[in-house]
Design a protein around this motif. Structure first.
Motif, PDB file in Angstrom:
ATOM      1  N   UNK A   9       0.852  -1.189   0.000  1.00  0.00           N
ATOM      2  CA  UNK A   9       0.000   0.000   0.000  1.00  0.00           C
ATOM      3  C   UNK A   9       0.886   1.235   0.000  1.00  0.00           C
ATOM      4  N   UNK A  10       0.606   2.156  -0.910  1.00  0.00           N
ATOM      5  CA  UNK A  10       1.402   3.379  -1.007  1.00  0.00           C
ATOM      6  C   UNK A  10       0.465   4.543  -1.336  1.00  0.00           C
ATOM      7  N   UNK A  11       0.823   5.718  -0.900  1.00  0.00           N
ATOM      8  CA  UNK A  11       0.018   6.899  -1.216  1.00  0.00           C
ATOM      9  C   UNK A  11       0.314   7.370  -2.631  1.00  0.00           C
ATOM     10  N   UNK A  12      -0.633   8.023  -3.216  1.00  0.00           N
ATOM     11  CA  UNK A  12      -0.438   8.599  -4.542  1.00  0.00           C
ATOM     12  C   UNK A  12       0.795   9.510  -4.520  1.00  0.00           C
ATOM     13  N   UNK A  79      10.793  -3.865 -11.312  1.00  0.00           N
ATOM     14  CA  UNK A  79       9.944  -2.808 -11.845  1.00  0.00           C
ATOM     15  C   UNK A  79       9.936  -1.686 -10.823  1.00  0.00           C
ATOM     16  N   UNK A  80      10.664  -0.626 -11.133  1.00  0.00           N
ATOM     17  CA  UNK A  80      10.716   0.548 -10.270  1.00  0.00           C
ATOM     18  C   UNK A  80       9.560   1.448 -10.661  1.00  0.00           C
ATOM     19  N   UNK A  81       8.683   1.749  -9.703  1.00  0.00           N
ATOM     20  CA  UNK A  81       7.491   2.543  -9.985  1.00  0.00           C
ATOM     21  C   UNK A  81       7.546   3.837  -9.182  1.00  0.00           C
ATOM     22  N   UNK A  82       7.440   4.955  -9.871  1.00  0.00           N
ATOM     23  CA  UNK A  82       7.499   6.266  -9.220  1.00  0.00           C
ATOM     24  C   UNK A  82       6.238   7.047  -9.548  1.00  0.00           C
ATOM     25  N   UNK A  83       5.979   8.078  -8.758  1.00  0.00           N
ATOM     26  CA  UNK A  83       4.815   8.941  -8.972  1.00  0.00           C
ATOM     27  C   UNK A  83       3.548   8.102  -9.209  1.00  0.00           C
ATOM     28  N   UNK A  84       3.319   7.198  -8.311  1.00  0.00           N
ATOM     29  CA  UNK A  84       2.200   6.274  -8.474  1.00  0.00           C
ATOM     30  C   UNK A  84       0.864   7.009  -8.399  1.00  0.00           C
ATOM     31  N   UNK A 113       1.866 -13.083  -8.904  1.00  0.00           N
ATOM     32  CA  UNK A 113       1.232 -11.783  -8.763  1.00  0.00           C
ATOM     33  C   UNK A 113       1.490 -11.172  -7.405  1.00  0.00           C
ATOM     34  N   UNK A 114       1.626  -9.853  -7.395  1.00  0.00           N
ATOM     35  CA  UNK A 114       1.787  -9.112  -6.149  1.00  0.00           C
ATOM     36  C   UNK A 114       0.907  -7.865  -6.228  1.00  0.00           C
ATOM     37  N   UNK A 115       0.171  -7.602  -5.156  1.00  0.00           N
ATOM     38  CA  UNK A 115      -0.832  -6.537  -5.169  1.00  0.00           C
ATOM     39  C   UNK A 115      -0.211  -5.185  -4.848  1.00  0.00           C
ATOM     40  N   UNK A 116      -0.492  -4.220  -5.691  1.00  0.00           N
ATOM     41  CA  UNK A 116      -0.104  -2.835  -5.462  1.00  0.00           C
ATOM     42  C   UNK A 116      -1.386  -2.019  -5.303  1.00  0.00           C
TER      43      UNK A 116
END
Length: 120
Positions: A9-12, A79-84, A113-116
């Motif tokens: 879980x991450x904030x926008x 997979x590096x994910x930024x500014x989600x 699978x992994x939940x984002x």
């Protein structure tokens, strides 16, 4: 089977890095890819990396925000994910296949699978 990890879980506006360990049986595959599937939607291409030089392709929706790469040992893809954004909320799957493709049927090997979840 590939082993995906790193979801959460991450904030926008935040960042996450997903990892996928590829077993020996997939080492001959030409491409490593990430797909995602949101609830009630079809599985969607995210990014792909060609193992013969590490060239990459991205879906327009993640271009400039996500980066696919391999670890030094070449048996892990990240997979590096930024500014989600909230639209990035999905189960993320890693895959390995013999050709570079945007469509999931071309990939015979998959992770679990992994939940984002991105909260706004």
């Amino acid at each position: 089977q590939l082993q995906a990890s790193g979801g959460g879980l991450v904030q926008a506006g935040g960042s996450l890095r997903l990892a996928c360990a590829a077993p020996e049986s997939t080492r001959s595959m030409y491409t490593l890819a990430w797909f995602r599937q949101a609830t009630g939607k079809e599985r969607q291409f995210v990014a792909v990396l060609r193992t013969d030089g590490d060239s990459t392709l991205y879906a327009d929706s993640v271009k400039g925000r996500f980066t696919i790469s391999r670890g030094n040992g070449k048996n892990t893809v990240y997979l590096e994910m930024r500014n989600l954004k909230s639209d990035d909320t999905a189960v993320y799957y890693c895959a390995a296949g013999p050709i570079s493709s945007y469509t999931y049927p071309h990939y015979p090997y998959w992770g679990q699978g992994t939940l984002v979840t991105v909260s706004s």
